[in-house]
Design an enzyme around this catalytic site. Structure first.
Site, PDB file in Angstrom:
ATOM      1  N   ASN A   9       0.629  -1.187   0.019  1.00  0.00           N
ATOM      2  CA  ASN A   9       0.012  -0.030  -0.128  1.00  0.00           C
ATOM      3  C   ASN A   9       0.932   1.273   0.198  1.00  0.00           C
ATOM      4  OD1 ASN A   9      -1.751   2.090   0.662  1.00  0.00           O
ATOM      5  ND2 ASN A   9      -2.719   1.128   2.168  1.00  0.00           N
ATOM      6  N   ARG A  90      -2.652  -2.207  -3.290  1.00  0.00           N
ATOM      7  CA  ARG A  90      -3.928  -1.585  -3.163  1.00  0.00           C
ATOM      8  C   ARG A  90      -3.957  -0.180  -3.992  1.00  0.00           C
ATOM      9  NH1 ARG A  90      -5.648   2.657   1.653  1.00  0.00           N
ATOM     10  NH2 ARG A  90      -7.798   2.827   1.098  1.00  0.00           N
ATOM     11  N   HIS A 179     -12.821   2.257   0.465  1.00  0.00           N
ATOM     12  CA  HIS A 179     -12.808   1.576   1.452  1.00  0.00           C
ATOM     13  C   HIS A 179     -13.411   0.039   0.858  1.00  0.00           C
ATOM     14  CE1 HIS A 179     -12.604   4.634   4.606  1.00  0.00           C
ATOM     15  NE2 HIS A 179     -11.363   4.466   4.441  1.00  0.00           N
ATOM     16  N   ARG A 240     -11.671  14.921   8.004  1.00  0.00           N
ATOM     17  CA  ARG A 240     -12.617  15.356   6.916  1.00  0.00           C
ATOM     18  C   ARG A 240     -14.058  15.938   7.428  1.00  0.00           C
ATOM     19  NH1 ARG A 240     -11.108  10.197   3.828  1.00  0.00           N
ATOM     20  NH2 ARG A 240      -9.062  10.348   3.600  1.00  0.00           N
ATOM     21  N   GLU A 383      -7.783  -5.582   5.312  1.00  0.00           N
ATOM     22  CA  GLU A 383      -7.599  -5.243   4.081  1.00  0.00           C
ATOM     23  C   GLU A 383      -6.279  -6.065   3.589  1.00  0.00           C
ATOM     24  OE1 GLU A 383      -8.124  -1.071   5.254  1.00  0.00           O
ATOM     25  OE2 GLU A 383      -9.236  -0.811   3.385  1.00  0.00           O
TER      26      GLU A 383
END
Ligand code: ADP
Length: 395
Positions: A9, A90, A179, A240, A383
């Site tokens: 990743n 990823r 996601h 965010r 993940e």
């Protein structure tokens, strides 16, 4: 020996990696390279019980990857003996192109590059990781696993913004989600846990990490998700805003004299829990709230209110709800957020058992009382394992 997948990743200034046995799910080694391009770098490599750390400068991603490969050589596990069958990458944005994993070739590299305008913070560093890894590990297949793939086939009414059609089409403005690997993995694990026929199972997954998103899943298919063109939309996150009136942007541009880049930075990096309390980590926010800080108390309520709204909305989208799962850093650990998020939702059949909610565990588990209409679960996400399994599924 069983086969392994090296999962990578690659971010703007970091590379996270894990060597995974996709069959058993075992993580044989993991680590990260941080502060790439800064005056002091940081590399952490874990293999078994042994952790190795380096603090030398890491000038660029190629250098970082070489350091990682060197650590595998020196500390182990030796990659030449690990029977690596694939490198899984990823990638955040696969746009309209990919609804599943894909073997990386020059064409795929070109597509990821062309999609950079809709994922400017993510696709370029993802691509750098792919380029470097292909160069250093040329004899293994490289597979790209997209964060958007699970949402590629969202029903059109969920994916379409009520924006001028020509503009939307020309500039590829639609809901792509993010996601997705986690939502797919967690919803599949939840279906396993609940058992029985899952073909019409109506699920909501709340992936609550630093970034946070909700999805509605029927059977094995996503029917809605809270992140949109970019990961800015939806739930309240660490830094965010999540959903906000787009007119806030015009208001700030006109009245605060802020540039588009400044507003981008404000909404993505200086808002959310951090903007409300000074801290993006929920643990610190709770500590402040306990000490009587009113802003922190309100922030937790804002966070939970948004979650309740999405749970209600997605139950309506699916015409009911069977399973609600919490995952990622906050979802897996934060008992207060879980309790607040579902408070008052008994009318939907959503309840949690206080003792089950408080019990600490790394395992997937029920937190709803026995016999509850909706199964409420905590399902640790993984993940890396999901990427490893998707990579192998392609070969
Ligand atoms: P990322 O989105 O960066 O992958 P994670 O899924 O690891 O993040 O989630 C990180 C966040 O999880 C932290 O910022 C923190 O808010 C939250 N978190 C981690 N552990 C706990 C805990 N024990 N209680 C509450 N929140 C936690």
């Amino acid at each position: 020996m069983s086969s392994t997948v090296l999962v990578i990743n690659s971010g703007s200034s970091s590379i996270k990696y894990q060597l995974v046995d996709p069959a058993s799910g075992e993580s044989l080694a993991s680590g990260l390279v941080e502060r790439i391009g800064e005056s002091e770098g940081h590399v952490k490599h874990r293999a078994g019980s042994e952790t190795t750390e380096l603090h030398d400068p890491v000038p660029d991603h190629a250098n970082g990857m070489r350091t990682v490969l060197g650590l595998f050589e020196k500390v182990g596990p030796v990659l030449a003996d690990a029977n690596i069958v694939a490198v899984g990458h990823r990638v955040v944005q696969g746009g309209e192109y990919y609804d599943g994993p894909v073997l990386v070739d020059d064409e795929v590299v070109g597509v990821i590059d062309r999609l950079s305008p809709v994922a400017p913070l993510h696709n370029p560093p993802n691509l750098t990781g792919i380029r470097v890894a292909r160069e250093l590990l040329p004899d293994v297949p490289h597979v790209a696993v997209f964060d958007t793939a699970f949402f590629r086939n969202l029903p059109a009414p969920a994916a379409t913004y009520a924006l001028n059609r020509e503009v939307a089409e020309r500039y590829k403005v639609r809901r792509y989600g993010a996601h997705g690997t986690s939502h797919q993995y967690v919803s599949a694990r939840a279906a396993e846990l609940v058992g029985g026929d899952s073909a019409n199972l109506r699920q909501i997954v709340l992936h609550l990490g630093n970034g946070a998103s909700a999805s509605a899943v029927v059977g094995a298919h996503a029917v809605d998700t809270s992140m949109g063109l970019t990961p800015l939309e939806g739930l309240v996150m660490g830094t965010r805003t999540g959903d906000i009136d787009p007119a806030v942007v015009f208001h700030l541009a006109r009245n605060a004299g802020m540039s588009i880049d400044e507003i981008d930075d404000l909404l993505n990096k200086r808002s959310g829990m951090k903007g409300l309390t000074g801290h993006n980590d929920l643990r610190q926010v709770h500590r402040l709230a306990e000490s009587g800080d009113e802003a922190a108390t309100l922030a937790v309520e804002v966070y939970a209110h948004r979650l309740r709204k999405y749970i209600g909305a997605y139950a309506a989208v699916m015409g009911g709800l069977d399973v609600l799962s919490f995952t990622a850093g906050v979802g897996e650990n934060d008992t207060i957020v879980r309790a607040r998020a579902v408070a008052g939702l008994e009318f939907l059949g959503v309840e949690i058992d206080e003792a089950r909610n408080e019990a600490r565990s790394k395992e997937a588990r029920f937190i709803s009382p026995d016999g509850a209409r909706v199964a409420v679960l905590v399902v640790p996400t993984n993940e890396e394992l999901a990427i490893a399994r998707q990579a192998v599924s392609l070969l």
